[in-house]
Structures are given as C-alpha cells and as structure tokens.
Design a protein around this motif. Structure first.
Motif, PDB file in Angstrom:
ATOM      1  N   SER A   1      20.781   5.454  37.725  1.00  0.00           N
ATOM      2  CA  SER A   1      20.090   4.175  37.543  1.00  0.00           C
ATOM      3  C   SER A   1      18.734   4.204  38.239  1.00  0.00           C
ATOM      4  O   SER A   1      18.527   4.997  39.162  1.00  0.00           O
ATOM      5  N   PRO A   2      17.809   3.330  37.829  1.00  0.00           N
ATOM      6  CA  PRO A   2      16.505   3.289  38.497  1.00  0.00           C
ATOM      7  C   PRO A   2      16.647   3.078  39.997  1.00  0.00           C
ATOM      8  O   PRO A   2      15.923   3.655  40.795  1.00  0.00           O
ATOM      9  N   ALA A   3      17.654   2.283  40.396  1.00  0.00           N
ATOM     10  CA  ALA A   3      17.843   2.035  41.829  1.00  0.00           C
ATOM     11  C   ALA A   3      18.195   3.333  42.560  1.00  0.00           C
ATOM     12  O   ALA A   3      17.664   3.624  43.635  1.00  0.00           O
ATOM     13  N   ALA A   4      19.073   4.125  41.925  1.00  0.00           N
ATOM     14  CA  ALA A   4      19.464   5.399  42.528  1.00  0.00           C
ATOM     15  C   ALA A   4      18.261   6.333  42.612  1.00  0.00           C
ATOM     16  O   ALA A   4      18.059   7.020  43.618  1.00  0.00           O
ATOM     17  N   ALA A   5      17.455   6.326  41.554  1.00  0.00           N
ATOM     18  CA  ALA A   5      16.275   7.192  41.543  1.00  0.00           C
ATOM     19  C   ALA A   5      15.323   6.795  42.663  1.00  0.00           C
ATOM     20  O   ALA A   5      14.792   7.643  43.380  1.00  0.00           O
ATOM     21  N   ALA A   6      15.135   5.484  42.828  1.00  0.00           N
ATOM     22  CA  ALA A   6      14.211   5.013  43.855  1.00  0.00           C
ATOM     23  C   ALA A   6      14.732   5.398  45.239  1.00  0.00           C
ATOM     24  O   ALA A   6      13.986   5.877  46.093  1.00  0.00           O
ATOM     25  N   ALA A   7      16.052   5.225  45.433  1.00  0.00           N
ATOM     26  CA  ALA A   7      16.638   5.512  46.736  1.00  0.00           C
ATOM     27  C   ALA A   7      16.530   6.986  47.094  1.00  0.00           C
ATOM     28  O   ALA A   7      16.388   7.344  48.258  1.00  0.00           O
ATOM     29  N   SER A   8      16.572   7.856  46.098  1.00  0.00           N
ATOM     30  CA  SER A   8      16.544   9.291  46.377  1.00  0.00           C
ATOM     31  C   SER A   8      15.150   9.776  46.760  1.00  0.00           C
ATOM     32  O   SER A   8      15.004  10.864  47.289  1.00  0.00           O
ATOM     33  N   GLY A   9      14.152   8.951  46.487  1.00  0.00           N
ATOM     34  CA  GLY A   9      12.784   9.333  46.846  1.00  0.00           C
ATOM     35  C   GLY A   9      12.187  10.370  45.922  1.00  0.00           C
ATOM     36  O   GLY A   9      11.144  10.926  46.200  1.00  0.00           O
ATOM     37  N   THR A  10      12.863  10.677  44.811  1.00  0.00           N
ATOM     38  CA  THR A  10      12.311  11.635  43.858  1.00  0.00           C
ATOM     39  C   THR A  10      11.966  10.898  42.575  1.00  0.00           C
ATOM     40  O   THR A  10      12.032   9.685  42.514  1.00  0.00           O
ATOM     41  N   GLY A  11      11.645  11.655  41.581  1.00  0.00           N
ATOM     42  CA  GLY A  11      11.436  11.082  40.260  1.00  0.00           C
ATOM     43  C   GLY A  11      10.303  10.099  40.219  1.00  0.00           C
ATOM     44  O   GLY A  11       9.253  10.336  40.808  1.00  0.00           O
ATOM     45  N   PRO A  12      10.501   8.975  39.524  1.00  0.00           N
ATOM     46  CA  PRO A  12       9.409   8.049  39.278  1.00  0.00           C
ATOM     47  C   PRO A  12       8.746   7.549  40.553  1.00  0.00           C
ATOM     48  O   PRO A  12       7.567   7.257  40.568  1.00  0.00           O
ATOM     49  N   GLU A  13       9.508   7.483  41.645  1.00  0.00           N
ATOM     50  CA  GLU A  13       8.907   6.982  42.890  1.00  0.00           C
ATOM     51  C   GLU A  13       7.805   7.910  43.394  1.00  0.00           C
ATOM     52  O   GLU A  13       6.749   7.458  43.826  1.00  0.00           O
ATOM     53  N   SER A  14       8.054   9.214  43.322  1.00  0.00           N
ATOM     54  CA  SER A  14       7.002  10.126  43.783  1.00  0.00           C
ATOM     55  C   SER A  14       5.813  10.109  42.817  1.00  0.00           C
ATOM     56  O   SER A  14       4.676  10.279  43.224  1.00  0.00           O
ATOM     57  N   LEU A  15       6.094   9.845  41.535  1.00  0.00           N
ATOM     58  CA  LEU A  15       4.983   9.721  40.576  1.00  0.00           C
ATOM     59  C   LEU A  15       4.153   8.494  40.904  1.00  0.00           C
ATOM     60  O   LEU A  15       2.937   8.509  40.825  1.00  0.00           O
TER      61      LEU A  15
END
Ligand code: GLU
Length: 285
Positions: A39-53
């Motif tokens: 989920s987007p929340a999981a992606a944000a929490a991991s600090g990878t993916g769209p957040e680093s972009l």
C-alpha cells in the motif's frame, strides 16, 4: 475503436495479470485489489519508492530514442515521443503530481539494465519484455503491453514467415534484445547480424545488408509507418513479448506504486487515450 489483430494473436501468458489488454486496449480484469503490504502507506513508511522520488523531485526514466511508436526522438523538434514516453509521463503525474517532473534518458536494448544498475535511471519504460532471466536482474511491474516477435521484409520478398528463414538468410537484429536468442533458437542456421539500435538495423535492411529484420511486431509496425515499402510477415508472432516497467531489484515499494498507478491509468481512461494515440493509428499490416 480500431482493433489491432497483431496485439493479441497467439498470446498466452502465465503471469497473474491485473492488466491484460485486448485489441481495443480494454482491461479484462478491472479492479484487482492492491496487496496491503504494497500500500502507499507501506511504501512511505519504508522510505523507498515514491517517497525518495518526491525528495528528488523528479522521475528519471530510461526510454528508447530509436523506436517509432514507443520512443523516438523527433528530429524536427527534438522531442522524444511515443507510447512508452506517454506512459512514463503519466506515471510521473501519478507518482509526483506533475507529468513535467520527469527526466527522460536514452537507453538502448543493451544499455538499459546497466543504466538501471548504476542508478542513472529510476526505471525503464522501453519495450522491455518480462522474462525469467531478466527477473534475476531487475524487478518488473505488471504487464502494460503485449507484443510478439515477427519479421520485417521488403514487400515482395520470398520470406513469408519464419519457415523461410534458413541457412544463408541474413537476419538483422539489435544487441541486448530478446529477439536475438529467439531467432537463433527458431532458425539456428541463419546468419544473425546485430546492431546497436533499431534505426541502424532498419537502415541496414533498407541498404540491402540483410534479408529480414526481426523484433517485436509492435516495433516493426513502427518501421512500416516510417517506410511502407516494407511489411510485417509471420503473424501471428512466433514468441510472446509481454512488456513490463523495470525497476531496480528490491525496490518493491516502487514496483507497487507503479502497479497502482498503472491500474489507475487504466480505470480512468488515460491508458486507453495513450494507446489510441500511438497504437490505434499504427499500421496493422
Ligand atoms: N521486447 C524485446 C526485448 O525486450 C525486444 C524489443 C527491445 O529490444 O526492446 O528485448
């Protein structure tokens, strides 16, 4: 809506696709649920993916500059244009809120994985087939386009299909493409000449340096759009080439975000618009 017979013929996929296309560019399975872990929340929490972009402020995408219909640099305005380019821009809009937050970098079939490995690009949107060997090197999104390998010949050629490719036949192909191993498996006696990119291979075919050029039918139809003295033979294709967006191995949050974005583009009609713009108007024989 125009139906592209060449897109669907002969395709059998074992992938669990949330994103299978018919000839009209419609989904056969809409509304597949996203996995909670991705989920987007999981992606944000991991600090990878769209957040680093987001912190970088742009999406750096490897696209082809040599492939009409998918990614071709237009010499009149220097713009890179095509189906893959528009998909990449639509992903930038979904992931970063603005399709202009994108930087396009040229890849070829051979350079695309090394450029991803070196972090020169965040993802590859470049007519790239998902296969087991490549899955060892990169992660892939769901399938976003389906093609299959065929042959391009000058109209009137004696080559009408793969059975006519034999000892003494000169076949042109591009380095780093699946097409090379595929043709060697299908026609082991033929001579395969490999080029760095598709425009060079097509120029060689026009100059009579080979009897046929082989790659995905979708790419070959782009060449027919450039010069209709040539035609695609061997339909249905002799392989399945499902295209995926390649992302650096282990970037699972980004893969999930891209898959969610692809589903959204499909459900909001954006995918169909891009499909019609490039594929709907392409030659179909
Ligand atoms: N889809 C094939 C591949 O990924 C051929 C097209 C290309 O060279 O990009 O190798």
């Amino acid at each position: 809506m125009k139906t592209k017979k060449w897109l669907t013929s002969g395709i059998v996929s074992t992938l669990a696709l949330a994103f299978v296309l018919t000839g009209c560019g419609k989904s056969s399975t809409e509304g597949a649920a996203a996995s909670p872990a991705g989920s987007p929340a999981a992606a944000a929490a991991s600090g990878t993916g769209p957040e680093s972009l987001k912190s970088k402020g742009k999406l750096v995408v490897g696209v082809k500059y040599d492939t009409k219909l998918f990614g071709l640099k237009n010499p009149t305005n220097n713009e890179v244009e095509g189906f893959d380019v528009d998909i990449a821009k639509a992903l930038a809009k979904e992931l970063l809120g603005d399709e202009k937050k994108i930087e396009l970098k040229e890849v070829t079939s051979k350079t695309r994985i090394p450029m991803l490995d070196n972090k020169e690009i965040d993802m590859i949107v470049a007519t790239m087939t998902i296969n087991e060997e490549r899955k060892k090197q990169v992660d892939f999104s769901d399938v976003y386009f389906k093609a299959g390998q065929s042959l391009l010949v000058k109209k009137g050629s004696a080559i009408k299909g793969i059975a006519d490719v034999k000892k003494g036949t000169k076949v042109l192909a591009v380095k780093g493409a699946t097409s090379v191993a595929n043709i060697k498996a299908k026609a082991p006696e033929a001579t395969v000449l490999e080029f760095d990119n598709y425009q060079d291979a097509f120029s060689a075919l026009k100059a009579g340096q080979g009897d046929t050029l082989t790659t995905d039918n979708a790419i070959l139809y782009g060449m027919v759009a450039q010069d209709n003295k040539f035609e695609v033979v061997n339909e249905p294709p002799f392989t399945d080439e499902p295209y995926g967006i390649a992302i650096k191995k282990g970037e699972t949050a980004l893969v999930t975000a891209v898959n969610d974005a692809l589903k959204k583009l499909q459900s909001n009609g954006e995918y169909n618009k891009i499909y019609e713009k490039w594929i709907g108007k392409a030659p179909s024989k």
